[in-house]
Design an enzyme around this catalytic site. Sequence first.
Site, short mmCIF file in Angstrom:
data_model
loop_
_atom_site.label_atom_id
_atom_site.label_comp_id
_atom_site.label_asym_id
_atom_site.label_seq_id
_atom_site.Cartn_x
_atom_site.Cartn_y
_atom_site.Cartn_z
N LYS A 44 -1.11 -9.07 5.33
CA LYS A 44 -0.61 -8.17 4.49
C LYS A 44 0.81 -9.30 4.05
CE LYS A 44 0.55 -3.40 4.40
NZ LYS A 44 0.42 -2.52 4.34
N ASP A 102 1.75 -1.47 -2.25
CA ASP A 102 2.52 -1.10 -0.90
C ASP A 102 3.71 -0.50 -1.39
OD1 ASP A 102 1.44 -0.97 2.30
OD2 ASP A 102 3.75 -1.25 2.40
O1 2IT Z 1 -1.83 0.04 3.68
C1 2IT Z 1 -2.45 -0.27 3.31
O2 2IT Z 1 -3.84 0.09 3.22
C2 2IT Z 1 -2.34 -0.32 1.64
N1 2IT Z 1 -0.91 -0.46 1.43
C3 2IT Z 1 -2.59 -1.15 0.88
C4 2IT Z 1 -4.20 -1.88 0.56
C5 2IT Z 1 -5.02 -2.05 0.02
O3 2IT Z 1 -5.57 -3.69 -0.13
O4 2IT Z 1 -5.10 -1.45 -0.16
#
Ligand code: 2IT
Length: 445
Positions: A126, A166
Amino acid sequence: MSFDVAKFMENVKAKNPGEPEFHQAVEEVVLTLADYINANPKYADNKILERMVEPERVVMFRVPWVDDKGEIQVNRGYRVQMNSAIGPYKGGLRFHPSVTLGTLKFLAFEQVFKNSLTTLPMGGGKGGADFDGVGKSDNEVMRFCQSFMTELYRHIGPNLDVPAGDIGVGAREVAYMFGQYKRIANEFTGVLTGKGRSFGGSLIRPEATGYGVIYFAQAMLATKGDSLEGKTVVNSGGGNVGTFLIEKVNQLGGKVVTVGDPYGYVYDPDGIKGEKLEFLKPLWTVYRRPIKDFADKFGLEYREGRKPWEVPCDIACPTATQNELNEEDAKTLIKNGCKCIAEGSNMSSTKGAVDAILASKILYSPGKASNAGGVAVSGLEMSQNSMRYNWTSEEVDAKLQQIMSDIHETCREYGQEGDYCNYVKGANIGGFVKVADAMIAQGIV
Ligand code: 2IT
């Protein structure tokens, strides 16, 4: 070697001071895993949890940019590469003034379990920045995204780490970051997901998280012989997750009566549909406008400074942000007859709320299970990019439905306690096993 939760948490808190959300996410997982780990000593012997709470790598960097007035602005950027045992790091980027290293560590930790649950080969990561896109011009957002990617590009890659959106990062931001990556790396590659259709994006990716939450709710309701038909749903967020969640509820014969933002919520007893939903869809995700605009446009009731959990409902879906549902909210929902809570945001509920919900034995899915549809379709976007091929909406949607149904089955496999299913426990153990076994097989790395 037996696993001591209290001692473990003491160490996590001492080693990661000032990161309450990270502590909360880790504690929830270890509390539900303790019995399983004690019954399967290889996990404690191999110090799997001790290794899982330590990110494989964290990068933190300066993001300087120039605003429209010619003034220099400085933000802080991050990427937390948490775990790559089962695939390249995968997870979103969050641009929001509240972002800290601790927030991103909690999100990256959750992502490891979530991505494992999807059945696809994705590790967890993340990232993001403390950048506030509200009130910024397109050019300012572009310059910020370019500066952010100018540093991030050296830490990511299609077989290394694949970011996505996100909170605060939608199609526009992903596109600007993709453009900058392509320019610097001199390579057209699937290094981000959530891209535009014309440059490698997948159909159904925008819809995937919200649709997936409702597919998961459908699966939970089906265990009670019930469905979405005729149900009243209370929803909090008006972003990408909330709006497409509303669309899917409508398609399945239910109605969603609330949508909100940090300042209040709109109550629409007739249900948000048709022209109203079409107005709502881009309101935040494209225009970054407050939800009050929605109330004003259609003459709907706006309840300032309040949260939607006070509205009686059959089903509640938190789709805004972490800890948006507290113990009091949970008790209000249950008292008012709510039978199912399906989380769309990550760690939507405080610990007090989770305890109250589990004690009530209503249907309840944690975000890492029910919001996994978003990252699952990101995984499908990566597959399509690798194949240099695109599936149709129907094909992607069918795969999404299958994945949500598989996640539900995994939760039942590990979470069923008599005729009650503890989806928190099911999701945590189900997500853990695959990653932990891969880590043991790969040795001490
Ligand atoms: O919290 C999540 O799963 C997302 N923001 C999507 C992450 C993604 O790699 O599509």
